[in-house]
Design an enzyme around this catalytic site. Structure first.
Site, PDB file in Angstrom:
ATOM      1  N   ASP A   1      33.901  38.044  44.268  1.00 16.21           N
ATOM      2  CA  ASP A   1      32.713  37.561  44.368  1.00 16.21           C
ATOM      3  C   ASP A   1      32.174  38.640  45.015  1.00 16.21           C
ATOM      4  OD1 ASP A   1      30.650  36.490  41.909  1.00 16.21           O
ATOM      5  OD2 ASP A   1      31.253  34.583  42.832  1.00 16.21           O
TER       6      ASP A   1
ATOM      7  N   ASP B   1      34.814  29.153  43.789  1.00 22.99           N
ATOM      8  CA  ASP B   1      33.568  29.037  45.222  1.00 22.99           C
ATOM      9  C   ASP B   1      34.204  27.771  45.434  1.00 22.99           C
ATOM     10  OD1 ASP B   1      31.927  30.544  44.262  1.00 22.99           O
ATOM     11  OD2 ASP B   1      31.657  30.649  42.688  1.00 22.99           O
TER      12      ASP B   1
ATOM     13  N   HIS C   1      30.389  33.244  50.322  1.00 24.31           N
ATOM     14  CA  HIS C   1      29.500  33.656  49.317  1.00 24.31           C
ATOM     15  C   HIS C   1      28.395  33.475  48.488  1.00 24.31           C
ATOM     16  CE1 HIS C   1      33.023  33.827  46.444  1.00 24.31           C
ATOM     17  NE2 HIS C   1      32.378  33.625  45.655  1.00 24.31           N
TER      18      HIS C   1
ATOM     19  N   HIS D   1      38.832  31.829  40.502  1.00 20.47           N
ATOM     20  CA  HIS D   1      37.727  31.479  41.152  1.00 20.47           C
ATOM     21  C   HIS D   1      37.633  30.568  41.539  1.00 20.47           C
ATOM     22  CE1 HIS D   1      34.690  33.399  43.212  1.00 20.47           C
ATOM     23  NE2 HIS D   1      34.229  33.298  43.326  1.00 20.47           N
TER      24      HIS D   1
END
Length: 1004
Positions: free
Chosen positions: A173, A51, A421, A49
């Protein structure tokens, strides 16, 4: 339509919707490892994951810089994974964020690219999600989400081919999940979505009732085409505890050498088996998905894969009679679930609401980020506005054989990043927020590089180019600092204004520009002199360094701006040697502004709003600025949770909002164009309430900050509207700027709600509007906003929107910084607008709300240029240029808009049409509508048209989705719409249809 041209166009444009097959493909569901119907199938999904900005900037994350904040380098992850996948064809990995993948891909040689294509074509490397970033779902607008998927999926098409096309959404997420996002995934042609964050009570009840997987009806108006299989990931998205084998983890590796004293295969298999059994009881089919990864894992992929290989081998040896453990992907997992469900006539729960708000425990509602960093949220919304304007203008400029697509590439990319996000949410570190602003500012400038050339090309009377004509042009640009009353160009002796309308219908717009003078002559089309009004600015902004703020706002009415078109205005500043500024002085004792049909009244004793009259209806309305004292906290204990960037939580001893001021200093200004009341509540809260003479709403132009702390507690400011409407504990909020969702205070439709946090637990994201309805009086009151904000109705007849936050403590969810933004050595100041609308339900309320929401999201864009030279005189301009350009030959119906018009490939455009209304919203406008596109584009003839899925990356008739209806037996279903009859397109309520149109230039 000429059939030869039509079929030639379809053949031509097919080459860039379908991607080139790079080698023999065995991707998709055919590449999945086989499942065993007699065993529990454990799908191990290796993932990272990543970001696109959070604790570090996008650039820092990619290159692995700034390790003091986080040890993370995406370039190493992709490098390492590619090499590890090459070593064993059984291995699998999913790549999610296209922004990072594209940054990596551009740096690779052709041999490496060929290797990656082979891994994709064999199903080893699967693209999941595929958007530019994993977007937030609460604070984003649907247009920006669609755009960033269009960018990401087109990039994947162009680089990886058909096998790169994603089938599954991966929203692991974001902090809560919206119904409109589910609808978008369905319209993209996806088979399902997986996510991890939802209310803790909802999770518990779903696990008990075996409803962890469901069919989500993303839009009730779109029927089955918006149905989406949805799976909740068990226990978040990290690997099970003690089973992370990345360099970031340090968990015990698996030792298979039985002669070693560290041998542990059977013990580790049993530990993992215990976890599997706990997960299994929450799912209906003999398939479970286990995420093997986490934040920025696989920087040394061989370590992880070597242990996963041993784990799989150990299960085959010790648990092989009951467990089939395989490398897998989300697509393969969902296909296995689908096969089982259909063969066993298995049904799933149908869901029609959303997973908003998200609460991780009884005192922790993730509703603060709906408002956090309000200036960034507004800047992002302006970025979308400019992006649509420039995409349209660049599309029209291709008729002149010029291609300025490169100018807007950077804006497309940063807008994709801004949907992330931890970007639009305001939950990133301050230095990351600053970097987002830097990137977006640079993209604004690049997008406007050639904007004046495009505008003047569209306005020119003929194509004969000469030096004299070139000298007549002025450099046009956006006055980005006009919100703090600064614009150099509009303080010139002479300046030009081009106002572009990005809506597909004619609109009128009040232009406001900061000026330091009071006498002007404004010339429009045909030499028409326009009326204007000069009013005092809301503030002096003396604290802002490096600029000279203006004293006044110049206001004039840009009437009947053509659809996808512009009007040009020439402004001369007249002599400033006048006795008094040309300001309308307040009439003594006059506290009612507007007229009998549209206006408002101010309480003369308090200076605050007293009532509103719109559409002939008068309702008592009070508007007050209030604040919550944010809870302090020093640890992660739920009862001591602080209000922070993510979390909104009023202090326990101060549960209710308090008045900032019960009186205001008031100045009243009236005029031919607009009436205004200027209010000063205190030293850090000011507001202008205004009614434009040709508008049917009340505008609240507010300025809040720097916030002053109260008793060593954070302060969270709201604007509250109090009416006498009987709303019956119910209110309505938009879902990502589209339809409305019913909200009932202290209630959730799918689980038993407990009310430990009565304020934050009733907060919802407002990205467009919040609505009260009085059914007995058949009235609706709506407040519309200019950026994402948190909002609620905490008492009958009341609405509130949170406009600013300044806090004392971090809420301990990873960002490790207090939300305390500063600029120029002081707390940040925020300026914004709300529009209040009042109307009759089913008659005019919904239509007016949609009208204003459209004109806020895609406002006419004002370009200004200093006309300093004598060559820039009005006479010279009139000699060579027109004052008006229309991109469309006619306005589209009120309930339809062209959501997207942009260049696609040579001789083609991407066209996206949208029905704006929900069914039963309006007696006429909620009906299906047919739009005839024949001759609609003023500069182009449409030569071909073919429909695609929502993102334009696949022909619609070629998209086949998994069928979840156990009563039918066909292998899949399509998103097929009615094929165009020539150029006639029919839209049902809430429908969006996307087309690639072939075009050829008309003679100008």
């Amino acid at each position: 339509m000429n059939s030869i041209i039509y079929f030639y166009g379809l053949f031509f444009i097919g080459s860039f919707v379908y991607s080139k097959p790079f080698d023999k493909a065995t991707c998709g569901y055919d590449s999945c490892h086989p499942v065993d119907p007699n065993k529990l199938n454990v799908h191990l999904v290796p993932h990272s994951h990543d970001d696109v900005g959070w604790l570090k900037t996008v650039d820092q994350y990619f290159y692995g810089r700034n390790i003091s904040y986080q040890r993370a380098g995406v370039q190493y992850i992709i490098d390492s994974v590619v090499h590890a996948l090459e070593e064993d064809p059984k291995r699998r990995f999913i790549q999610v964020e296209t922004a990072f993948f594209w940054q990596w891909w551009k740096k690779q040689d052709e041999e490496t690219r060929s290797t990656v294509r082979h891994l994709v074509n064999s199903g080893q490397l699967e693209i999941i999600g595929g958007a530019w970033s994993m977007n937030d779902e609460a604070a984003v607008n649907y247009q920006s989400v669609i755009d960033q998927f269009t960018l990401g999926l087109r990039t994947i098409n162009d680089t990886l081919g058909e096998c790169g096309r994603p089938k599954i959404g991966w929203q692991i997420d974001p902090f809560g999940h919206t119904r409109e996002m589910a609808s978008i995934f369905a319209q993209l042609g996806y088979d399902g979505v997986l996510f991890a964050r939802l209310d803790y009570r909802d999770v518990n009840e779903r696990q008990k009732g075996l409803n962890t997987e469901l069919i989500w009806k993303g839009n009730p108006d779109l029927g089955e085409t918006s149905d989406l299989f949805t799976s909740l990931i068990y226990r978040f998205y990290d690997a099970p505890a003690t089973f992370c084998w990345d360099v970031l983890c340090g968990d015990e590796p698996i030792v298979e050498d039985e002669e070693s004293p560290a041998y542990n295969v059977e013990r580790r298999v049993n530990q993992f088996h215990d976890y599997i059994l706990k997960q299994k009881v929450n799912y209906k089919t003999p398939n479970i998905l286990i995420t093997m990864g986490g934040d920025f894992t696989y920087q040394a992929a061989p370590m992880y894969y070597k242990n996963l290989d041993k784990l799989i081998k150990g299960f085959k040896r010790f648990k092989g009679d009951t467990i089939n453990m395989i490398y897998s992907t989300p697509s393969c997992y969902i296909k296995a679930v689908n096969d089982y469900a259909r063969s066993h006539n298995l049904d799933f729960e149908r869901k029609t609401d959303d997973f908003i708000p998200y609460a991780s425990d009884q005192h922790t509602y993730w509703t603060g980020y709906y408002t956090s960093r309000p200036n960034s949220k507004r800047f992002e919304r302006q970025g979308n506005n400019l992006l649509q304007v420039t995409k349209q203008l660049v599309a029209f400029e291709k008729t002149n054989k010029k291609d300025f697509n490169g100018d807007i590439t950077k804006l497309k990319e940063i807008m994709g990043i801004m949907q992330h996000h931890d970007a639009i949410t305001g939950t990133e570190k301050q230095h990351v927020a600053d970097d987002y602003v830097r990137l977006l500012t640079e993209a604004f400038k690049q997008a406007e590089n050639n904007i004046d050339e495009i505008i003047y090309d569209l306005l020119q009377k003929d194509f004969s180019i000469n030096k004299e004509k070139d000298n007549t042009k002025v450099h046009l640009q956006t006055c980005l600092l006009s919100n703090i009353t600064h614009c150099e160009a509009s303080n010139s002796k002479r300046f030009s204004i081009a106002v572009y309308n990005p809506l597909s219908r004619s609109v009128s717009h009040y232009v406001r520009l900061p000026v330091n003078s009071t006498k002007f002559e404004i010339t429009g089309s045909g030499g028409e002199l326009l009326d204007y009004q000069v009013l005092p600015s809301i503030d002096t902004f003396k604290y802002v360094q490096g600029i000279k703020p203006s004293l006044y706002d110049l206001v004039f009415y840009a009437k009947d701006l053509p659809p996808f078109g512009l009007k040009y205005y020439h402004v001369e500043r007249l002599s400033v040697n006048v006795n008094k500024p040309n300001l309308i002085q307040p009439e003594s004792g006059k506290y009612r502004l507007g007229d009998a049909e549209s206006g408002f009244a101010i309480n003369p004793s308090t200076g605050l709003l007293n009532s509103v009259t719109l559409n002939g209806e008068t309702v008592p309305v009070k508007q007050q600025f209030m604040f919550y004292r944010g809870a302090n906290g020093t640890n992660e204990n739920a009862e001591k949770r602080a209000s922070g960037a993510y979390i909104f939580r009023p202090a326990k001893d101060f549960p209710n909002a308090e008045l900032i001021g019960d009186k205001a200093e008031v100045k009243v200004y009236t005029g031919d164009l607009v009436d205004e009341v200027h209010e000063k509540i205190n030293d850090w809260v000011k507001q202008i309430i205004r009614i434009y003479k040709e508008e049917n709403y009340i505008e609240f132009d507010w300025l809040v900050g720097p916030i002053e702390y109260r008793d060593k507690l954070g302060v969270e400011v709201v604007s509250r509207f109090i009416t006498d409407l009987n709303s019956d504990n119910t209110f309505y909020t938009d879902t990502n700027g589209r339809g409305l969702i019913k909200r009932v205070r202290d209630y959730r439709p799918t689980f038993n709600y407990t009310n430990e946090e009565p304020v934050s637990g009733n907060y919802y994201p407002i990205t467009s509007r919040i609505v009260l309805k009085d059914k007995e009086r058949n009235l609706e009151l709506a407040v519309l906003n200019d950026r994402a904000q948190g909002g609620s109705s905490l008492h009958n007849g009341e609405l509130e929107l949170m406009v600013h936050r300044r806090l004392i403590n971090d809420d301990k969810f990873g960002v490790a910084e207090v939300l305390d933004e500063k600029e120029f050595g002081r707390g940040v100041t925020v300026r914004g607008q709300h529009q209040l609308v009042l109307g009759t339900s089913g008659k005019n309320a919904a239509a007016q709300q949609h009208d204003i929401a459209q004109r806020k999201l895609l406002a006419p864009w004002v370009f200004v240029g200093a006309a300093s030279s004598q060559d820039h005189s009005l006479e010279n301009f009139e000699k060579y240029f027109k004052f008006e350009f229309a991109g469309l030959t006619r306005s589209l119906p009120e309930n339809v808009q062209i959501l997207t018009l942009e260049t696609w490939e040579d001789n083609s455009l991407l066209l996206r049409l949208e029905h704006l209304f929900e069914s039963n919203e309006d007696p006429k406008l909620s009906e299906p509508v047919t739009v005839d596109l024949e001759g609609i584009l003023s500069l182009y003839k449409i030569t071909s048209i073919r429909e695609t899925t929502l993102a334009g990356n696949q022909w619609l008739e070629e998209n086949r989705r998994l069928d979840w209806n156990s009563k039918t037996r066909h292998s899949g279903r399509t998103l097929i719409n009615n094929l165009p009859d020539d150029l006639k397109i029919t839209l049902s309520p809430q429908q969006i249809r996307t087309f690639i149109i072939g075009v050829e230039s008309n003679t100008i």
